[in-house]
Write a protein that holds these residues in place. Structure first.
Motif, PDB file in Angstrom:
ATOM      1  N   PRO A  63       0.779  -1.237   0.000  1.00  4.59           N
ATOM      2  CA  PRO A  63       0.000   0.000   0.000  1.00  4.59           C
ATOM      3  C   PRO A  63       0.811   1.288   0.000  1.00  4.59           C
ATOM      4  CG  PRO A  63       0.089  -0.903   2.205  1.00  4.59           C
ATOM      5  CD  PRO A  63       0.784  -1.894   1.311  1.00  4.59           C
ATOM      6  N   GLY A  64       2.040   1.247   0.451  1.00  8.65           N
ATOM      7  CA  GLY A  64       2.764   2.481   0.711  1.00  8.65           C
ATOM      8  C   GLY A  64       2.391   2.996   2.094  1.00  8.65           C
ATOM      9  N   ILE A  65       3.273   3.775   2.690  1.00 14.58           N
ATOM     10  CA  ILE A  65       3.059   4.280   4.045  1.00 14.58           C
ATOM     11  C   ILE A  65       3.182   5.795   4.043  1.00 14.58           C
ATOM     12  CG2 ILE A  65       3.813   4.210   6.446  1.00 14.58           C
ATOM     13  CD1 ILE A  65       2.706   1.555   5.441  1.00 14.58           C
ATOM     14  N   GLY A  66       2.219   6.472   4.686  1.00  7.78           N
ATOM     15  CA  GLY A  66       2.237   7.928   4.753  1.00  7.78           C
ATOM     16  C   GLY A  66       3.162   8.444   5.837  1.00  7.78           C
ATOM     17  N   GLY A  80       2.462   7.327   9.264  1.00 10.44           N
ATOM     18  CA  GLY A  80       2.576   5.892   9.525  1.00 10.44           C
ATOM     19  C   GLY A  80       1.399   5.063   9.068  1.00 10.44           C
ATOM     20  N   ARG A  81       0.374   5.700   8.517  1.00  9.47           N
ATOM     21  CA  ARG A  81      -0.790   4.954   8.080  1.00  9.47           C
ATOM     22  C   ARG A  81      -0.562   4.301   6.721  1.00  9.47           C
ATOM     23  NH1 ARG A  81      -6.258   8.274   8.498  1.00  9.47           N
ATOM     24  NH2 ARG A  81      -5.008   9.921   7.538  1.00  9.47           N
ATOM     25  N   LYS A  82      -1.222   3.147   6.520  1.00  9.74           N
ATOM     26  CA  LYS A  82      -1.194   2.502   5.215  1.00  9.74           C
ATOM     27  C   LYS A  82      -2.046   3.291   4.235  1.00  9.74           C
ATOM     28  CE  LYS A  82      -0.442  -2.239   6.875  1.00  9.74           C
ATOM     29  NZ  LYS A  82      -0.967  -3.633   6.887  1.00  9.74           N
ATOM     30  N   LEU A  83      -1.511   3.511   3.058  1.00 10.62           N
ATOM     31  CA  LEU A  83      -2.193   4.345   2.071  1.00 10.62           C
ATOM     32  C   LEU A  83      -2.864   3.491   1.006  1.00 10.62           C
ATOM     33  CD1 LEU A  83       0.530   7.110   1.662  1.00 10.62           C
ATOM     34  CD2 LEU A  83      -1.378   7.006   3.258  1.00 10.62           C
ATOM     35  N   ASN A  84      -3.724   2.564   1.443  1.00 10.24           N
ATOM     36  CA  ASN A  84      -4.400   1.676   0.496  1.00 10.24           C
ATOM     37  C   ASN A  84      -5.225   2.456  -0.521  1.00 10.24           C
ATOM     38  OD1 ASN A  84      -4.623   0.253   3.454  1.00 10.24           O
ATOM     39  ND2 ASN A  84      -4.002  -1.222   1.903  1.00 10.24           N
ATOM     40  N   GLN A  85      -6.059   3.384  -0.025  1.00  5.05           N
ATOM     41  CA  GLN A  85      -6.934   4.140  -0.906  1.00  5.05           C
ATOM     42  C   GLN A  85      -6.141   5.019  -1.867  1.00  5.05           C
ATOM     43  OE1 GLN A  85     -10.113   3.901  -1.246  1.00  5.05           O
ATOM     44  NE2 GLN A  85     -11.047   3.193   0.648  1.00  5.05           N
ATOM     45  N   VAL A  86      -5.099   5.648  -1.364  1.00  5.76           N
ATOM     46  CA  VAL A  86      -4.273   6.512  -2.203  1.00  5.76           C
ATOM     47  C   VAL A  86      -3.577   5.691  -3.271  1.00  5.76           C
ATOM     48  CG1 VAL A  86      -2.422   8.213  -2.206  1.00  5.76           C
ATOM     49  CG2 VAL A  86      -3.929   8.032  -0.239  1.00  5.76           C
ATOM     50  N   CYS A  87      -3.187   4.494  -2.903  1.00  6.74           N
ATOM     51  CA  CYS A  87      -2.533   3.590  -3.849  1.00  6.74           C
ATOM     52  C   CYS A  87      -3.478   3.238  -4.998  1.00  6.74           C
ATOM     53  CB  CYS A  87      -2.075   2.335  -3.126  1.00  6.74           C
ATOM     54  SG  CYS A  87      -1.339   1.074  -4.192  1.00  6.74           S
ATOM     55  N   LEU A  94       1.348   9.497  -3.732  1.00  4.25           N
ATOM     56  CA  LEU A  94       1.769  10.661  -2.998  1.00  4.25           C
ATOM     57  C   LEU A  94       1.627  10.444  -1.499  1.00  4.25           C
ATOM     58  CD1 LEU A  94       0.060  13.407  -5.185  1.00  4.25           C
ATOM     59  CD2 LEU A  94       2.393  12.537  -5.361  1.00  4.25           C
ATOM     60  N   LEU A  95       2.511  11.088  -0.739  1.00  2.07           N
ATOM     61  CA  LEU A  95       2.368  11.050   0.709  1.00  2.07           C
ATOM     62  C   LEU A  95       1.087  11.766   1.082  1.00  2.07           C
ATOM     63  CD1 LEU A  95       6.004  11.756   1.911  1.00  2.07           C
ATOM     64  CD2 LEU A  95       4.761   9.594   1.984  1.00  2.07           C
ATOM     65  N   TYR A  96       0.389  11.184   2.023  1.00  2.00           N
ATOM     66  CA  TYR A  96      -0.949  11.667   2.375  1.00  2.00           C
ATOM     67  C   TYR A  96      -0.966  11.949   3.865  1.00  2.00           C
ATOM     68  CZ  TYR A  96      -5.601  11.773   0.180  1.00  2.00           C
ATOM     69  OH  TYR A  96      -6.773  12.122  -0.421  1.00  2.00           O
ATOM     70  N   ALA A 126      -5.526  15.433   5.034  1.00  5.21           N
ATOM     71  CA  ALA A 126      -5.930  15.208   3.650  1.00  5.21           C
ATOM     72  C   ALA A 126      -6.795  13.966   3.536  1.00  5.21           C
ATOM     73  CB  ALA A 126      -4.693  15.077   2.758  1.00  5.21           C
ATOM     74  N   ALA A 127      -6.452  12.944   4.288  1.00  2.00           N
ATOM     75  CA  ALA A 127      -7.233  11.708   4.233  1.00  2.00           C
ATOM     76  C   ALA A 127      -8.649  11.951   4.724  1.00  2.00           C
ATOM     77  CB  ALA A 127      -6.562  10.623   5.084  1.00  2.00           C
ATOM     78  N   ASP A 128      -8.817  12.798   5.721  1.00  2.00           N
ATOM     79  CA  ASP A 128     -10.141  13.079   6.254  1.00  2.00           C
ATOM     80  C   ASP A 128     -11.020  13.802   5.233  1.00  2.00           C
ATOM     81  OD1 ASP A 128      -9.473  11.914   8.603  1.00  2.00           O
ATOM     82  OD2 ASP A 128      -8.931  13.782   9.612  1.00  2.00           O
ATOM     83  N   GLU A 129     -10.396  14.479   4.263  1.00  2.00           N
ATOM     84  CA  GLU A 129     -11.144  15.248   3.284  1.00  2.00           C
ATOM     85  C   GLU A 129     -11.325  14.482   1.984  1.00  2.00           C
ATOM     86  OE1 GLU A 129      -9.254  18.961   2.745  1.00  2.00           O
ATOM     87  OE2 GLU A 129      -9.625  19.660   4.779  1.00  2.00           O
TER      88      GLU A 129
END
Length: 255
Positions: free
Chosen positions: A48-51, A54-61, A242-244, A248-251
């Motif tokens: 997933p990549g990591i922001g 420290g969160r997994k960026l599954n959705q961003v991926c 992109l780093l999230y 930004a994730a909340d929006e």
């Protein structure tokens, strides 16, 4: 976020007492759409990549892979990730680039500053977190040469990974975007059989060794790209992620 949703002419209608049944998310889509989305979901669940937080960026991926796919196909992919919709209009209108109606506007804040007060649109005064803007995970269009307006939408898809929580009023808003709750699909990452997806990808790779009809070749291209099997884009990544930040994730779904 409030469960009130914008109505025609900038008014608000209450979401109380309404439901949007979206069970059997994958079953609402045709096999080709299932395969493409599950391919991206499975890849992004595994890597997933990591922001920065420290969160997994599954959705961003997933979004990054589908955006890169659309760029590779010169805007002709039917899978359009994270299109912003103006919910104050009826039906909701996609926020698109002024020079290319098939391309999402690249800077939402700039669009709001420039266009929100347009008197012809009869919008309420802009206030954040009111549900005036909604951003589905994926909009699948019938004709990728046309904008993702309601008459061109095949399906609006919300993807949930295990760490994702529900957003109030989200699916009801997506039904307004799509024009029918029957064109809204809630897909849990666990709905995808990632072992089966991997096998189908292997078979697809075998097919490209032979001449394929144009439609099947394009479908194979889409499946292969969402699994990262094509040559990387400039910069070395098959799909930029992109780093999230947490804000930004909340929006992501509502502005």
């Amino acid at each position: 976020m409030s469960d009130a949703m914008p109505g025609a002419g900038g008014g608000m209608s209450s979401g109380a007492g309404t439901t949007t049944p979206v069970g059997n998310g994958l079953s609402r889509m045709n096999p080709a759409d299932q395969s493409v989305l599950c391919s991206a979901i499975c890849k992004c669940q595994a890597v997933p990549g990591i922001g920065k937080d420290g969160r997994k960026l599954n959705q961003v991926c997933v979004s990054g892979r589908l955006k890169a796919l659309d760029e590779t196909l010169h805007g002709r992919s039917p899978y359009k990730p994270e299109i912003n919709y103006d919910m104050t209009q009826e039906p909701p209108e996609p926020v698109m680039d002024s020079t290319d109606v098939t391309k999402p506007h690249g800077w939402l804040r700039g669009w709001i500053d420039k266009y929100w007060a347009d008197p012809e649109k009869d919008r309420p005064d802009w206030k954040p977190k009111r549900g005036y803007i909604r951003r589905p995970d994926v909009v699948i269009v019938n004709d990728p040469t046309r904008p993702p307006t309601q008459d061109n939408i095949r399906m609006v898809v919300e993807i949930k990974f295990p760490s994702d929580g529900p957003n109030e009023g989200q699916l009801e808003s997506y039904a307004l975007i799509a024009g029918s709750e029957k064109k809204v699909a809630l897909v849990q990452s666990s709905d995808c059989d990632c072992g089966e997806v991997e096998e189908r990808e292997r078979q697809a790779e075998e097919k490209v060794k032979y001449t394929l009809p144009a439609a099947e070749a394009l479908y194979t291209l889409i499946r292969l790209y969402t699994r990262g099997r094509l040559p990387p884009l400039p910069g070395g990544n098959p799909a930029p992620c992109l780093l999230y930040t947490s804000d930004a994730a909340d929006e992501r779904s509502s502005v």
